[in-house]
Each structure stands twice: as C-alpha cells, then as structure tokens.
Write a protein that holds these residues in place. Structure first.
Motif, PDB file in Angstrom:
ATOM      1  N   HIS A  34       1.949  13.798  -3.743  1.00 39.66           N
ATOM      2  CA  HIS A  34       1.807  12.350  -3.594  1.00 39.66           C
ATOM      3  C   HIS A  34       1.468  12.038  -2.142  1.00 39.66           C
ATOM      4  O   HIS A  34       2.067  12.595  -1.224  1.00 39.66           O
ATOM      5  N   LYS A  69       0.817  -1.224   0.000  1.00 44.45           N
ATOM      6  CA  LYS A  69       0.000   0.000   0.000  1.00 44.45           C
ATOM      7  C   LYS A  69       0.844   1.264   0.000  1.00 44.45           C
ATOM      8  O   LYS A  69       0.333   2.358  -0.226  1.00 44.45           O
ATOM      9  N   ALA A 115       3.144   4.291  -0.960  1.00 43.85           N
ATOM     10  CA  ALA A 115       3.365   5.015  -2.210  1.00 43.85           C
ATOM     11  C   ALA A 115       4.857   4.991  -2.553  1.00 43.85           C
ATOM     12  O   ALA A 115       5.686   5.425  -1.757  1.00 43.85           O
ATOM     13  N   GLY A 156       0.829   9.289   1.107  1.00 43.93           N
ATOM     14  CA  GLY A 156       1.036   7.981   1.701  1.00 43.93           C
ATOM     15  C   GLY A 156      -0.252   7.437   2.292  1.00 43.93           C
ATOM     16  O   GLY A 156      -1.208   8.192   2.532  1.00 43.93           O
ATOM     17  N   GLU A 191       2.331  13.698   2.837  1.00 43.04           N
ATOM     18  CA  GLU A 191       2.334  14.128   1.441  1.00 43.04           C
ATOM     19  C   GLU A 191       3.683  14.715   1.061  1.00 43.04           C
ATOM     20  O   GLU A 191       4.311  15.420   1.847  1.00 43.04           O
TER      21      GLU A 191
END
Length: 318
Positions: A190, A167, A169, A192, A186
């Motif tokens: 992006h 899971k 990122a 997490g 973040e």
C-alpha cells in the motif's frame, strides 16, 4: 485528536501480518522528548533529542507542536526564515496553519492535512495561524519532521506538496483494531501519497485499547515510533512508551506495537507515529535552518541567505 478517521475500520484495506518467521525488530532505546519553544513561542516537544544520529538517519529532527488549547489572541507561528538542504514535513492533527514561501508554494492546512516542503537549494518561508484562529483561539496540535536530502539533491529546485487528509491511504490490521493513516512510503504494497526524494515511510496509527499491531517493515529502513497520546508497549519484549516518548527499533523485517488495555480519558486510543527511512550515510552538518554535508557548504548557505540569494519576502508581506 480527529485527524482523518472512519467509523468502521473493517471496511478499509488490510495490512497482512508478516510471517511468524519474519525477524522481529528489538527495541534499542526509549527516550522522553524534552519540552521547548519554537518560532514566536509555541510549545514543542523535541522527539529526537539525545538520540544518536546513526539511528535517525535520514531524519534530522521532529517536533511535536502542542497539543495546546489557545485562548483568544494567543495562537503563534513562525516569522519568515530560510532553509536549505532538506525537506520539512508538517502534519497537522488539530487546528489550522497557513504556509507561504518565496518560491510560490503555500496553502492552508487543517486537521489531517500535510504540507511537504522541499527546500533544496533554498527559500524563505513562514508558517502562521490564520487570523480567525488568532481571534477565537482553539486547539492546535501537529508534528514537523525534517528529512535530510542526499548530497546529489541538496541544491535541487524547491518544491511544495499539499497533501490533503482525503488523499492519505487509510488501512487497517487483520482484526480491524488499528487505523493506519499512511502519509508517505509503502507498507505491505500500500502506497502513501507523499512524493519523497529520500525513501521513507510515515504513518499515524490509532490503536484500540488492548489491540496489537504487527507490520512488515523494509529491512533496509530504520524504524522509529513516537507517542502522540495514550500508552502502550513496543516490541515483543513490551517496552512501555506513550505520550512524548520515542522508540528506536533495531534491525529486522517486522515491528510490533501494543496498546494498553486502559487508555487516558482524553484519548480513547493509543496514538503514535511510525517512521522509517533508508539511511543516507553521508557526512551531515546541521546548523540552524541549514543542513549540508560540509562546514564550507554551511558557510555558503549563510552567505547566500545574507546576500538575498535564497529568495525575497513577497512585497505584500513587507
């Protein structure tokens, strides 16, 4: 140090380098984590020992567990114990650990997995190696981070998150020289997977020899780096740090870490954890397994534990 990896980071989403005008965070401090023992006797390094809490807030403590190669019969864990008022984040890099708590949370985590326990109003929990690892022995390595909760959330109901390595990122730098495992928070848009009450960012970075990583960093967050393996430098001033050393960054909009051209034989890359969080800036009282705002609240936590109000050990555990 497998954790979660990919053969070619260039296939991953890339974190854009911040503008050259973005103020760089200076390095305020580099400290060495002293060794100790936790639970039933497993070795730890105290990553935040000796660092002023003003630079750590909202983080309370972080232990590097291992890296240790256990012989058969040697793996150890922690017995049942209470918590109240904060969150524990256990990130496993190598090995296997089993968690169980009195609120019904629990599971087995392996290399690359994270368990996120919000103690809130209080619970009992236990962490232990599985029986097969005790019998066989093997490599064990991970981190446990304590994240404070603001006063308004300290008595919230407990919660457990099981964040599998799949899971997380996975990101890279513009040149592909870094593998960034974003666990929570973040970076450059992006996100997490970790759900946090206190806004934080947590990432495990593998940096190729000679590579440099410059990341945008929220200016309202603090910034810390901790070396897991290998060696490199922090900041544009290139302050050396490596295994078992903690970097405290000052204010700014971006931060830089560089890997030395030559790394250790046991670790081909420079491995480190990046942490940042929004300071809570409330009074903090920490004693043993409880983190509250006042001495009276600490006393109440001990009274509630002794009275059995933080939960009971499941019957099948005795």
């Amino acid at each position: 140090m497998p954790a979660v990896t990919v053969e070619n980071p260039l296939v991953l989403p890339r974190v854009a380098a911040p503008a050259h005008t973005a103020p760089q965070r200076p390095v305020l401090h580099v400290g060495t984590a002293p060794g100790g023992f936790e639970g039933e006797g497993f070795p730890v390094r105290r990553a935040f020992a000796g660092i002023n809490y003003a630079y750590l807030d909202p983080f309370i403590m972080m232990d590097q567990m291992g890296e240790v190669e256990y012989a058969p019969g040697e793996p150890k864990g922690t017995p049942w114990h209470p918590h109240r008022g904060f969150e524990t984040v256990t990130y496993l890099i190598d090995g296997t650990f089993v968690h169980r708590d009195s609120h019904g949370g629990g599971g087995t985590i392996r290399g690359g997995d994270t368990q996120w326990m919000t103690a809130g109003s209080g619970l009992l929990h236990i962490e232990a190696p599985p029986e097969e690892l005790v019998v066989s022995g093997g490599l064990f390595h991970g981190l446990q981070l304590w994240v404070n909760l603001p006063q308004k959330d300290k008595m919230m109901p407990p919660r457990y998150q099981d964040i599998g390595g799949g899971k997380v990122a996975l990101l890279t730098s513009p040149d592909g020289g870094a593998l960034i495992r974003l666990i929570a928070g973040e970076i450059d848009g992006h996100q997490g997977p970790g759900i946090t009450h206190t806004p934080i960012t947590m990432a495990h970075v593998s940096l190729n020899p000679g590579a440099e990583l410059t990341l945008p960093w929220r200016p309202d967050f603090n910034a810390l780096a901790y070396g897991l393996a290998g060696r490199g430098t922090a900041g544009t001033e290139r302050r050396p740090f490596g295994t078992g050393r903690t970097v405290v960054f000052g204010d700014g909009d971006s931060l830089t870490v560089r890997a030395d051209d030559t790394q250790e034989s046991r670790s081909p890359n420079f491995e480190f954890v990046l942490l940042g969080g929004q300071p809570i800036r409330e009074p903090m009282r920490h004693y043993g397994p409880f983190v509250m705002n006042t001495d009276a609240e600490l006393k109440q936590a001990f009274d509630d534990f002794q009275a059995g109000r933080l939960g009971v050990i499941p019957v099948d555990e005795g």
